[in-house]
Scaffold this motif. Structure first.
Motif, PDB file in Angstrom:
ATOM      1  N   ARG A 122       2.922   5.970  -1.296  1.00 21.78           N
ATOM      2  CA  ARG A 122       2.598   6.484   0.046  1.00 21.78           C
ATOM      3  C   ARG A 122       2.426   5.313   1.016  1.00 21.78           C
ATOM      4  N   SER A 123       3.507   4.584   1.201  1.00 21.99           N
ATOM      5  CA  SER A 123       3.501   3.404   2.064  1.00 21.99           C
ATOM      6  C   SER A 123       4.960   3.000   2.273  1.00 21.99           C
ATOM      7  N   ARG A 124       5.166   1.900   3.020  1.00 23.26           N
ATOM      8  CA  ARG A 124       6.539   1.409   3.197  1.00 23.26           C
ATOM      9  C   ARG A 124       7.133   0.879   1.893  1.00 23.26           C
ATOM     10  N   ALA A 125       6.327   0.830   0.824  1.00 27.21           N
ATOM     11  CA  ALA A 125       6.886   0.484  -0.491  1.00 27.21           C
ATOM     12  C   ALA A 125       7.878   1.551  -0.949  1.00 27.21           C
ATOM     13  N   SER A 126       7.827   2.737  -0.336  1.00 29.20           N
ATOM     14  CA  SER A 126       8.798   3.789  -0.693  1.00 29.20           C
ATOM     15  C   SER A 126      10.237   3.280  -0.542  1.00 29.20           C
ATOM     16  N   ARG A 127      10.441   2.355   0.390  1.00 31.08           N
ATOM     17  CA  ARG A 127      11.808   1.866   0.657  1.00 31.08           C
ATOM     18  C   ARG A 127      12.357   1.106  -0.557  1.00 31.08           C
ATOM     19  N   PRO A 128      11.690   0.008  -0.974  1.00 28.10           N
ATOM     20  CA  PRO A 128      12.199  -0.660  -2.178  1.00 28.10           C
ATOM     21  C   PRO A 128      12.075   0.193  -3.434  1.00 28.10           C
TER      22      PRO A 128
ATOM     23  N   ILE B  33      -3.031  -0.090  -2.978  1.00 27.79           N
ATOM     24  CA  ILE B  33      -3.237   0.964  -1.972  1.00 27.79           C
ATOM     25  C   ILE B  33      -3.791   0.331  -0.679  1.00 27.79           C
ATOM     26  N   GLN B  34      -3.559   0.968   0.452  1.00 28.34           N
ATOM     27  CA  GLN B  34      -4.084   0.463   1.724  1.00 28.34           C
ATOM     28  C   GLN B  34      -5.625   0.521   1.687  1.00 28.34           C
ATOM     29  N   ALA B  35      -6.260  -0.583   2.070  1.00 26.22           N
ATOM     30  CA  ALA B  35      -7.732  -0.637   2.057  1.00 26.22           C
ATOM     31  C   ALA B  35      -8.328   0.447   2.949  1.00 26.22           C
ATOM     32  N   TYR B  36      -7.654   0.745   4.077  1.00 30.41           N
ATOM     33  CA  TYR B  36      -8.246   1.709   5.020  1.00 30.41           C
ATOM     34  C   TYR B  36      -8.282   3.129   4.453  1.00 30.41           C
ATOM     35  N   ARG B  37      -7.596   3.355   3.325  1.00 33.78           N
ATOM     36  CA  ARG B  37      -7.622   4.688   2.723  1.00 33.78           C
ATOM     37  C   ARG B  37      -8.799   4.847   1.755  1.00 33.78           C
TER      38      ARG B  37
ATOM     39  N   ASN C 178      -6.410  -3.081  -3.834  1.00 33.04           N
ATOM     40  CA  ASN C 178      -6.045  -2.643  -2.492  1.00 33.04           C
ATOM     41  C   ASN C 178      -5.690  -3.847  -1.626  1.00 33.04           C
ATOM     42  N   THR C 179      -5.310  -3.563  -0.383  1.00 35.31           N
ATOM     43  CA  THR C 179      -4.778  -4.630   0.475  1.00 35.31           C
ATOM     44  C   THR C 179      -5.832  -5.673   0.860  1.00 35.31           C
ATOM     45  N   ARG C 180      -7.113  -5.395   0.474  1.00 41.53           N
ATOM     46  CA  ARG C 180      -8.159  -6.413   0.712  1.00 41.53           C
ATOM     47  C   ARG C 180      -8.593  -7.108  -0.566  1.00 41.53           C
TER      48      ARG C 180
ATOM     49  N   ILE D  65      -1.399 -11.714   4.424  1.00 39.21           N
ATOM     50  CA  ILE D  65      -1.575 -10.832   5.588  1.00 39.21           C
ATOM     51  C   ILE D  65      -2.165  -9.481   5.155  1.00 39.21           C
ATOM     52  N   GLY D  66      -2.168  -9.206   3.837  1.00 41.23           N
ATOM     53  CA  GLY D  66      -2.817  -8.006   3.327  1.00 41.23           C
ATOM     54  C   GLY D  66      -2.093  -6.720   3.669  1.00 41.23           C
ATOM     55  N   GLN D  67      -0.774  -6.739   3.539  1.00 40.43           N
ATOM     56  CA  GLN D  67       0.000  -5.508   3.781  1.00 40.43           C
ATOM     57  C   GLN D  67       0.968  -5.279   2.625  1.00 40.43           C
ATOM     58  N   ILE D  68       1.222  -4.000   2.369  1.00 39.72           N
ATOM     59  CA  ILE D  68       2.206  -3.614   1.361  1.00 39.72           C
ATOM     60  C   ILE D  68       3.452  -3.080   2.065  1.00 39.72           C
ATOM     61  N   PRO D  69       4.632  -3.240   1.442  1.00 47.25           N
ATOM     62  CA  PRO D  69       4.869  -3.800   0.114  1.00 47.25           C
ATOM     63  C   PRO D  69       4.960  -5.317   0.126  1.00 47.25           C
ATOM     64  N   ALA D  70       4.874  -5.879  -1.097  1.00 52.07           N
ATOM     65  CA  ALA D  70       5.214  -7.278  -1.324  1.00 52.07           C
ATOM     66  C   ALA D  70       5.982  -7.313  -2.642  1.00 52.07           C
TER      67      ALA D  70
ATOM     68  N   LEU E 268       8.322 -12.136  -1.277  1.00 52.35           N
ATOM     69  CA  LEU E 268       8.742 -11.524  -0.005  1.00 52.35           C
ATOM     70  C   LEU E 268       7.674 -10.518   0.418  1.00 52.35           C
ATOM     71  N   THR E 269       7.446 -10.420   1.723  1.00 53.77           N
ATOM     72  CA  THR E 269       6.329  -9.588   2.211  1.00 53.77           C
ATOM     73  C   THR E 269       6.742  -8.664   3.357  1.00 53.77           C
ATOM     74  N   GLU E 270       8.027  -8.410   3.494  1.00 53.73           N
ATOM     75  CA  GLU E 270       8.521  -7.460   4.495  1.00 53.73           C
ATOM     76  C   GLU E 270       9.400  -6.442   3.756  1.00 53.73           C
ATOM     77  N   SER E 271       9.114  -5.152   3.970  1.00 58.72           N
ATOM     78  CA  SER E 271       9.811  -4.115   3.191  1.00 58.72           C
ATOM     79  C   SER E 271      11.334  -4.221   3.303  1.00 58.72           C
ATOM     80  N   LEU E 272      11.836  -4.492   4.511  1.00 56.23           N
ATOM     81  CA  LEU E 272      13.297  -4.478   4.679  1.00 56.23           C
ATOM     82  C   LEU E 272      13.925  -5.752   4.112  1.00 56.23           C
TER      83      LEU E 272
HETATM   84  N1  LIG Z   1       6.499  -4.892   8.652  1.00 57.50           N
HETATM   85  C1  LIG Z   1       5.819  -4.608   7.406  1.00 57.50           C
HETATM   86  C2  LIG Z   1       4.696  -3.632   7.682  1.00 57.50           C
HETATM   87  C3  LIG Z   1       3.833  -3.409   6.435  1.00 57.50           C
HETATM   88  C4  LIG Z   1       2.675  -2.461   6.694  1.00 57.50           C
HETATM   89  O1  LIG Z   1       2.211  -2.258   7.829  1.00 57.50           O
HETATM   90  N2  LIG Z   1       2.188  -1.846   5.599  1.00 57.50           N
HETATM   91  C5  LIG Z   1       1.082  -0.934   5.682  1.00 57.50           C
HETATM   92  C6  LIG Z   1       1.307   0.230   4.703  1.00 57.50           C
HETATM   93  S1  LIG Z   1       2.754   1.150   5.030  1.00 57.50           S
HETATM   94  C7  LIG Z   1      -0.178  -1.638   5.233  1.00 57.50           C
HETATM   95  O2  LIG Z   1      -0.157  -2.371   4.275  1.00 57.50           O
HETATM   96  N3  LIG Z   1      -1.276  -1.398   5.931  1.00 57.50           N
HETATM   97  C8  LIG Z   1      -2.542  -1.938   5.552  1.00 57.50           C
HETATM   98  C9  LIG Z   1      -3.100  -2.794   6.619  1.00 57.50           C
HETATM   99  O3  LIG Z   1      -2.378  -3.137   7.572  1.00 57.50           O
HETATM  100  O4  LIG Z   1      -4.261  -3.149   6.484  1.00 57.50           O
HETATM  101  C10 LIG Z   1       6.840  -4.065   6.389  1.00 57.50           C
HETATM  102  O5  LIG Z   1       7.770  -3.351   6.816  1.00 57.50           O
HETATM  103  O6  LIG Z   1       6.708  -4.352   5.202  1.00 57.50           O
END
Ligand SMILES: N[C@@H](CCC(=O)N[C@@H](CS)C(=O)NCC(=O)O)C(=O)O
Length: 209
Positions: free
Chosen positions: A9-15, A32-36, A48-50, A60-65, A73-77
Motif C-alpha cells: 500500500r505505497s509506491r512500492a506497488s510499482r516495482p 510501512i509508512q510511519a504516519y500510518r 517503518n519509515t522512521r 530520507i525515510g520514504q518507500i520504496p527503496a 535506489l530510493t525513487e520508485s520509477l
Molecule cells: N518520489 C518518491 C516518493 C516516495 C514517497 O513519498 N513514499 C511515501 C509512500 S507512497 C512515503 O514513504 N511516505 C512516508 C513519508 O514521507 O514519511 C518515489 O516515487 O519513490
C-alpha cells in the motif's frame, strides 16, 4: 539478490508489480509508512519509515527503496527502470532509443501525471479535485492520442505502461476524466487485467489499510 523495501500500500506497488511480471527472485522487506502507525517508535512497532534500520537504507525515510549488491535506489520509477534494464528482458529497452523513450515516460509519469492524480485521490475539496482534473487532462489526452493504433505505450507491454498506469491509477475514480478518454481507459483496463497486476493487487488488499 535484490531487496525491495516497502509495503504494497505505497509506491512500492510499482516495482512489486514489475517484479511479479519478471519473476525475479527478491527479498521483500514490507516497511510501512510511519504516519500510518499510532506509535512508530514503540518497541513492538513494525519496521517503518522512521526505523533506524530503514533510515540506514534511505535517509530520507520514504518507500520504496531497493538494494542490489552495492546499488541503492530510493525513487520508485528509478527502481522500475533499473529492474526493467537488469531483469526485464522485453519489459526493458532493447535499444538506446527505446531506453530513452522509457525514461521519457518515467519523467512524464512523475511530472505530468502524479502531481495531479494524487490530489484527486486524497483531497476532499471538490474545487481542488476539479482544478487538478483540469490539469491532469493534458497528460491523459497525451496518452489518449499516443494510443491511437497502439495497445501499449511502446510497441509491446513494457515498464513504461507500469509506471504511467500506476501514477494514473490514483485518478481512476474520477469517472468524467477517464470516460472522456476511452483509449486511455481501455489501456488502463488492459494493464490492470494482467496476472502480475492482479497478483500485486491481491497482496495489496491483504495488507491492513
Ligand atoms: N518520489 C518518491 C516518493 C516516495 C514517497 O513519498 N513514499 C511515501 C509512500 S507512497 C512515503 O514513504 N511516505 C512516508 C513519508 O514521507 O514519511 C518515489 O516515487 O519513490
Amino acid at each position: 539478490m535484490l531487496t525491495l523495501y516497502g509495503c504494497y500500500r505505497s509506491r512500492a506497488s510499482r516495482p512489486l508489480w514489475l517484479l511479479a511480471e519478471t519473476g525475479t527472485p527478491f527479498t521483500h522487506v514490507p516497511v510501512i509508512q510511519a504516519y500510518r502507525l499510532s506509535d512508530p517508535d514503540a518497541g513492538g512497532a513494525p519496521v517503518n519509515t522512521r526505523s533506524a534500520s530503514f533510515l540506514a537504507v534511505n535517509p530520507i525515510g520514504q518507500i520504496p527503496a531497493m538494494k542490489e549488491g552495492d546499488l541503492v535506489l530510493t525513487e520508485s520509477l528509478a527502481i522500475c527502470l533499473h529492474i526493467a534494464r537488469a531483469h526485464g528482458f522485453a519489459l526493458g529497452g532493447q535499444t538506446a532509443a527505446e531506453q530513452a523513450l522509457l525514461e521519457n515516460w518515467a519523467l512524464f509519469a512523475a511530472t505530468s501525471i502524479e502531481p495531479h492524480s494524487l490530489p484527486i485521490l486524497q483531497s476532499k475539496d471538490a474545487a481542488v479535485v476539479a482544478a487538478e482534473a483540469g490539469k491532469l487532462a493534458r497528460g491523459v489526452a497525451r496518452i489518449e492520442g499516443h494510443l491511437q493504433g497502439r495497445d501499449w505505450l511502446l510497441d509491446r507491454f513494457t515498464v513504461a505502461d507500469i509506471m504511467v498506469a500506476e501514477c494514473l491509477r490514483y485518478a481512476q475514480g474520477h469517472k468524467p476524466l477517464i470516460e472522456a478518454h476511452p483509449r486511455a481507459a481501455a489501456w488502463l483496463h488492459r494493464c490492470q487485467s494482467r496476472p502480475a497486476f492482479r497478483a500485486m493487487w491481491t497482496a495489496r488488499e491483504a495488507e491492513p489499510v
